[in-house]
Enzyme design. Structure first.
Site, short mmCIF file in Angstrom:
data_model
loop_
_atom_site.label_atom_id
_atom_site.label_comp_id
_atom_site.label_asym_id
_atom_site.label_seq_id
_atom_site.Cartn_x
_atom_site.Cartn_y
_atom_site.Cartn_z
N ALA A 1 0.82 -1.21 0.00
CA ALA A 1 0.00 0.00 0.00
C ALA A 1 0.86 1.26 0.00
O ALA A 1 0.63 2.20 -0.78
CB ALA A 1 -0.94 0.00 1.20
N TYR A 2 1.88 1.28 0.86
CA TYR A 2 2.79 2.43 0.92
C TYR A 2 3.49 2.66 -0.41
O TYR A 2 3.52 3.78 -0.93
CB TYR A 2 3.80 2.21 2.04
N ALA A 3 4.01 1.59 -1.00
CA ALA A 3 4.73 1.72 -2.27
C ALA A 3 3.81 2.17 -3.39
O ALA A 3 4.21 2.94 -4.27
CB ALA A 3 5.40 0.40 -2.63
#
Length: 254
Positions: free
Chosen positions: A158-160
């Site tokens: 999700a962060y990436a």
């Protein structure tokens, strides 16, 4: 007549990469405005460090994930600009503020996903939009991404993905702002041992050993490895570098 110093606005500047970028810019003769979310004491400590270098500095509170606050922040920024610099424009915008999430796709909640989106994508997009009238022509924007958009580590999906959006947004910003001479680039740090993500890497010798073994330069990164690059991307010497993703990872996963 003495030339007016350049002025940088750095979001999330109270610690980590933002703090180091502020110091690197100050060492190069620039003044800085930093934002902080809740770490006011750390922010004010940095302000004093910058002032000790002979540069001007001010800290302003900002929640980058709360777009409804951006108009009020802009008003506060303009007040600070008038009172301290007698101007209405700044030269460099460093979109650095953020937080990490370590969860698999199966474990990531919608609330976590939305929080990431609000800070890393929506916040970057709309804060930049609000501030464009006050970003000086021939200035620069540096958006902070991550090496995780090139290589994958389980738990960072999700962060990436958010940072992947920032990298695409960087190209569109460069295209649309080019007529004003504003350059826009992305810096993509590798694994950096800071307080980011609750200091997960900094606290884990096992993780540090793994990163060291996968990095050509044989160590984990430090904030000091990144701040100078951010500062350099704002300087005239980098004036023909535009719409680029600059990875600063020491050669991870080659």
């Amino acid at each position: 007549m003495e030339q007016q110093p350049k002025l940088a606005l750095i979001t999330g500047g109270s610690r980590g990469l933002g703090r180091n970028a502020a110091l690197a810019l100050a060492h190069k003769g620039n003044d800085v405005i930093i934002t902080y979310h809740s770490q006011q004491a750390q922010a004010e400590s940095l302000v004093q460090e910058v002032r000790a270098l002979g540069r001007k500095a001010v800290a302003i509170q900002l929640d980058v994930g709360h777009t409804a606050s951006f108009n009020g922040f802009k008003d506060e920024l303009l007040k600070v600009l008038h009172e301290n610099w007698q101007r209405e424009h700044f030269d460099f915008l460093i979109n650095n503020a953020g937080f990490g999430l370590y969860a698999s796709i199966a474990e990531t909640t919608e609330a976590q996903f939305d929080d990431l989106m609000n800070v890393h994508v929506k916040g970057v997009f709309f804060l930049t939009q609000r501030l464009l009238p006050h970003l000086a022509d021939h200035g620069a924007i540096v958006n902070v991404s991550t090496g995780l958009t090139r290589f994958t580590i389980t738990g960072s999906a999700a962060y990436a993905a958010m940072k992947g959006a920032v990298e695409v947004l960087t190209k569109y910003m460069a295209k649309e702002l080019g007529t004003r001479g504003i350059r826009v680039n992305t810096i993509a740090p590798g694994a950096i041992a800071t307080d980011f993500g609750s200091g997960r890497l900094k606290k884990s010798q096992e993780m540090q050993a793994f990163i060291t073994g996968q990095t050509a330069l044989g160590r984990t990164g430090e904030a000091e490895d990144i701040g100078g690059i951010i500062a350099a991307l704002c300087m005239p010497e980098m004036g023909w570098v535009n719409a680029q993703r600059i990875e600063a990872s020491g050669g991870m996963f080659l």
